[in-house]
Structures are given as structure tokens and as C-alpha cells.
Design a protein around this motif. Structure first.
Motif, PDB file in Angstrom:
ATOM      1  N   GLN A   1      20.624  91.176  73.521  1.00 55.27           N
ATOM      2  CA  GLN A   1      19.441  90.650  72.858  1.00 55.27           C
ATOM      3  C   GLN A   1      19.729  89.308  72.175  1.00 55.27           C
ATOM      4  N   GLU A   2      20.884  89.202  71.522  1.00 56.35           N
ATOM      5  CA  GLU A   2      21.223  87.950  70.848  1.00 56.35           C
ATOM      6  C   GLU A   2      21.444  86.823  71.848  1.00 56.35           C
ATOM      7  N   ARG A   3      22.162  87.123  72.925  1.00 55.54           N
ATOM      8  CA  ARG A   3      22.420  86.096  73.926  1.00 55.54           C
ATOM      9  C   ARG A   3      21.136  85.670  74.616  1.00 55.54           C
ATOM     10  N   LEU A   4      20.254  86.622  74.866  1.00 54.56           N
ATOM     11  CA  LEU A   4      18.979  86.300  75.502  1.00 54.56           C
ATOM     12  C   LEU A   4      18.107  85.468  74.571  1.00 54.56           C
ATOM     13  N   ALA A   5      18.171  85.748  73.269  1.00 57.57           N
ATOM     14  CA  ALA A   5      17.392  84.967  72.309  1.00 57.57           C
ATOM     15  C   ALA A   5      17.871  83.511  72.266  1.00 57.57           C
ATOM     16  N   LEU A   6      19.185  83.305  72.279  1.00 59.78           N
ATOM     17  CA  LEU A   6      19.705  81.938  72.278  1.00 59.78           C
ATOM     18  C   LEU A   6      19.338  81.212  73.569  1.00 59.78           C
TER      19      LEU A   6
ATOM     20  N   GLY B   1      21.791  69.445  79.048  1.00 59.14           N
ATOM     21  CA  GLY B   1      22.653  70.076  78.058  1.00 59.14           C
ATOM     22  C   GLY B   1      22.133  71.430  77.620  1.00 59.14           C
ATOM     23  N   LEU B   2      20.837  71.531  77.372  1.00 58.63           N
ATOM     24  CA  LEU B   2      20.251  72.814  76.959  1.00 58.63           C
ATOM     25  C   LEU B   2      20.277  73.830  78.097  1.00 58.63           C
ATOM     26  N   LEU B   3      20.065  73.357  79.319  1.00 58.68           N
ATOM     27  CA  LEU B   3      20.121  74.272  80.464  1.00 58.68           C
ATOM     28  C   LEU B   3      21.525  74.851  80.619  1.00 58.68           C
ATOM     29  N   ALA B   4      22.541  73.984  80.540  1.00 62.60           N
ATOM     30  CA  ALA B   4      23.914  74.466  80.662  1.00 62.60           C
ATOM     31  C   ALA B   4      24.298  75.362  79.486  1.00 62.60           C
ATOM     32  N   ALA B   5      23.847  75.016  78.286  1.00 62.38           N
ATOM     33  CA  ALA B   5      24.146  75.849  77.117  1.00 62.38           C
ATOM     34  C   ALA B   5      23.530  77.233  77.258  1.00 62.38           C
ATOM     35  N   GLY B   6      22.288  77.305  77.734  1.00 58.68           N
ATOM     36  CA  GLY B   6      21.662  78.603  77.947  1.00 58.68           C
ATOM     37  C   GLY B   6      22.418  79.448  78.958  1.00 58.68           C
ATOM     38  N   GLY B   7      22.885  78.812  80.045  1.00 53.60           N
ATOM     39  CA  GLY B   7      23.650  79.556  81.036  1.00 53.60           C
ATOM     40  C   GLY B   7      24.977  80.056  80.500  1.00 53.60           C
ATOM     41  N   VAL B   8      25.671  79.220  79.724  1.00 54.44           N
ATOM     42  CA  VAL B   8      26.964  79.612  79.166  1.00 54.44           C
ATOM     43  C   VAL B   8      26.797  80.760  78.180  1.00 54.44           C
ATOM     44  N   VAL B   9      25.805  80.640  77.291  1.00 55.63           N
ATOM     45  CA  VAL B   9      25.593  81.675  76.285  1.00 55.63           C
ATOM     46  C   VAL B   9      25.190  82.993  76.938  1.00 55.63           C
TER      47      VAL B   9
END
Length: 434
Positions: free
Chosen positions: A259-264, A242-250
């Protein structure tokens, strides 16, 4: 049925998935009745059967109301519906134990869950309309708040951070991954929602056009708080897929500064690292005894040995492979042949579709999702596609009733094309016409 009634019915299945099913799990664990959680929770089909019965009753009520005074055909249709319901009830009572003992039919019925839920979502959307993305976001925020509260209460009671939570997330890795995927669906619904307090969005709301401001959803917008609750719920699940997919989507699909997307995305990676490296208490369990790579190797070898299996799949009533004693660190007696592993034991939906239906299974599912994303022409649909490609490769997301049903309803919502923008009026044209 009024338009308000249609809107309520359109969002009712999502309300059942995001609120009623987690509350059913909570009630079952508090009352120490695990069978209640299994029947009415995310793994159960009972809520979907209840919704199907409700849809039948509402449709019949609409038909009867439209034919006042009641004609003979209306009474005949109502009688046939009641007779069918009684027949189904008696059939389940009489032949249910027989079907439960039919080992040859059980795997096939289990594999038919996904197409049945897709047809249910299509029929529900056709009758009552597709749910709104704002509804999906708010329900995801409610689920995220429940999971965050569960995590905090468990940490306070245990006086330490416990991966996996307590009452809601204490069901092991499968429960954590299911909740994370439901939150992923809600996160994808926020990808191209306009900010409510920007001038562009205000004009869009007045004209009915979903104009995006080119930035991420702000915390002051009506769904901004829900978005952060969704993210908080994702983090406390500590679900690696779930976290891997969330990081890819964001990182790839969300709007806003890099910068914000990379931080998330880095925060998601940090959550994965914490679940793997830190010596924290956990209710997630040790995961599968056999790694996903073993399942992949076993399925590929089985497909090579079975003629035509790449096209029609492997026999569902036979084991795909045997887990030999020297694989996965399992301790077997020397005379044991191994552990029989069937298609429904595979912890990856894409691999399970390949084993059960051949290449046509995963290709047809991926093509259907891609068609919805292309037709809708929104980041929402492409986010759902990316999240499903990643999460379903590592979890049985497409074979869990709650996540499969919610995903089908979300794609039904993403299918709708954005309205065409109104033509921009030319200054002075009205005066010239006058």
C-alpha cells in the motif's frame, strides 16, 4: 594519506556533483553570468578536470612521501608531471581555438564524454575507494532540500505554483531532468539500507553486516529524512521521466507494504499529470519541437540507408536526418530543405548511443550496468539499472557530465559485493569444546 583523507577523497566527486555544481548554477544566475553556470554547472566539464588534476597532485604527493628521502626518480617524476601540466595548459591556450573551430572533431569529442567519465570514475575508485551509499543518500537529501527551497521561494515570489522552480530549476526541461536523475540515483541508494533503530539493524551495525529488516527506510533513521528530502526534490522538479522512473523503482524494488509503495507510485503519476494537464505557470518550456518518436523514426531510417551502420554507427560529422517543413508543426519557407539534425541533437541517450556507435553502444553500456548489479547482488544496483533504462530512454542522462559521472560512481559503489554472513554459533558448542 590517512584513512579519513581517503574517505573524504572518495566522496569528493559526489560532493562536487550534488552540492558544488548546483551552487555554481545558483551563483551564476544571481550574478547574471551564464557562462559561469555552463562551465561549472552540471553541463560543464571544468569540475571534472579540476578533480582529475587534484587526483594527480595527491597521487604524486603520496609517491613522494613514500620515498623519503627523495630519490632522483621522484624528482624526475615530479618534473615530468609539472612539464605535462604546463604542456597541457599551453596546448589548450594555443590550440583550443583551433579545436573549437574543427567541426569534424567536435561531435567525436562530444561522444567521448561518457567513456571518459566512466574511466575517471574507475580510476578514482581504484585510487581512493568507492563512496559509501550513506554519503550518496545524504548528498541527495541536501540537493532535494535545495530544490524544494527553490520551488517554495519561487512560488512565494510569484504568488502561484510555478513548475520548474526559479534559480536552480529555471534552466528549462534539460536542467529539471538532470536534477531529477541525480535524485533518482540517491533514491536507489536507499533501497536496501537497514533501519538504524530496529534491533536487527542494531545487531548488523555491531557486526558490520548490512541486514535489512524487510521494510522501507523509516523517517526516524539517520537516512530516513534524507530519503524524504530526495522524494520532495523529485516531486518539485516535475520531470516526467524522473517521476516515471521513481515510480517504477519505488513500486518494484523498494521494500515495505504494497500500500505504501503503491501510494508513492501514484503520487509520482499525479506529479506527471499535474505537469501535463493543469494550467500552471512553468519555466520548463515547451520541450522539443520534434517529438521523440520523430527522432526514433529518423534514426532507424538513417541506419537502414547506411551500409554497416547498425554495427559501427552513423557518421558523426554528418546530419542524421532533416526535419522537413511539414513535420512537427514547424514553419519553414517553401524553398527550405529542412533543419539538419545531428546525433548530438537526439534527446535520448539510448537512441543517441545507437546512432553514434551502432548496436554495440547501448548493448555495451547496458551490459556494464547489469554486470555491476549482478556482482553487487543488491537492490541498489538493480534500482540504478531500472532508473537508467527508463530515464535515459527519454532524456540525455548518459551524455550530461554531472549525471553520467554520478551514475558511474554509483555503479562503482554498487559493484561491491555484500559481505558474507558470519556463521551462526551453535548453542552449547562452546561448553562442549570446553
Amino acid at each position: 594519506m590517512t584513512s579519513a583523507g581517503d574517505r573524504f577523497l572518495a566522496r569528493l566527486p559526489l560532493l562536487a556533483v550534488y552540492v558544488l555544481m548546483p551552487l555554481a548554477v545558483l551563483a551564476g544566475r544571481v550574478a547574471e553570468r551564464p557562462e559561469f553556470s555552463q562551465r561549472f554547472g552540471p553541463q560543464g566539464l571544468t569540475p571534472w578536470l579540476v578533480l582529475a588534476g587534484l587526483a594527480l597532485v595527491v597521487s604524486l604527493g603520496r609517491d613522494i612521501h613514500a620515498r623519503r628521502p627523495l630519490s632522483r626518480a621522484s624528482w624526475l617524476g615530479l618534473g615530468l608531471a609539472v612539464l605535462m601540466a604546463v604542456a597541457v595548459h599551453l596546448g589548450l591556450r594555443l590550440f583550443g581555438p583551433v579545436l573549437s573551430q574543427a567541426q569534424d572533431l567536435a561531435p567525436l569529442l562530444d561522444e567521448l564524454r561518457l567513456p571518459a567519465l566512466v574511466l575517471f570514475a574507475a580510476a578514482w575508485t581504484f585510487c581512493f575507494g568507492a563512496p559509501r551509499r550513506e554519503t550518496l543518500v545524504h548528498l541527495g537529501g541536501a540537493l532535494g532540500a535545495l530544490l524544494a527551497l527553490d520551488f517554495l521561494v519561487t512560488a512565494i515570489m510569484a504568488r502561484q505554483v510555478v513548475l520548474g522552480g526559479g534559480f536552480l530549476l529555471g534552466g528549462g526541461q534539460a536542467a529539471s531532468d538532470t536534477m531529477a536523475f541525480l535524485l533518482l540515483i540517491a533514491l536507489c541508494a536507499t533501497l536496501d539500507l537497514p533501519e538504524a533503530h530496529s534491533p536487527e539493524a542494531a545487531g548488523a551495525n555491531l557486526s558490520g553486516l548490512p541486514v535489512s529488516t524487510g521494510s522501507a527506510v523509516s523517517a526516524t533513521s539517520p537516512w530516513g529524512l534524507s530519503r524524504w528530502l530526495v522524494l520532495a526534490g523529485l516531486f518539485v522538479t516535475f520531470s516526467r521521466p524522473g517521476l516515471l522512473a521513481a515510480g517504477g523503482v519505488v513500486l518494484l524494488l523498494e521494500r515495505g507494504p504494497l500500500q505504501e509503495r503503491l501510494a508513492l507510485a501514484c503520487a509520482c503519476i499525479l506529479g506527471i499529470w499535474m505537469s501535463m494537464a493543469l494550467p500552471l505557470a512553468s519555466t520548463l518550456g515547451g520541450g522539443e519541437d520534434l517529438g521523440l518518436s520523430w527522432y526514433l523514426t529518423a534514426v532507424v531510417e538513417a541506419l537502414k540507408q547506411e551500409p554497416g551502420a547498425w554495427l559501427v554507427g552513423l557518421p558523426l560529422n554528418e546530419p542524421v536526418a532533416l526535419a522537413m517543413p511539414d513535420v512537427g508543426g514547424l514553419d519553414w519557407a517553401p524553398e527550405a530543405a529542412g533543419l539538419p539534425v545531428s546525433a548530438f541533437d537526439i534527446p535520448s541517450s539510448w537512441l543517441r548511443l545507437l546512432a553514434g556507435w551502432g548496436l554495440g553502444g547501448p548493448l555495451l553500456a547496458a551490459a556494464g550496468m547489469l554486470a555491476c548489479a549482478l556482482h553487487g547482488r543488491r537492490r541498489f544496483g538493480f534500482g540504478l539499472l531500472l532508473a537508467t533504462l527508463l530515464a535515459a530512454a527519454l532524456t540525455p542522462a548518459l551524455h550530461t557530465p554531472a549525471s553520467a559521472g554520478a551514475l558511474a560512481l554509483a555503479f562503482a559503489c554498487a559493484w561491491r559485493s555484500p559481505p558474507e554472513p558470519a556463521p551462526t554459533p551453535v548453542p552449547g558448542a562452546a561448553r562442549a569444546d570446553g
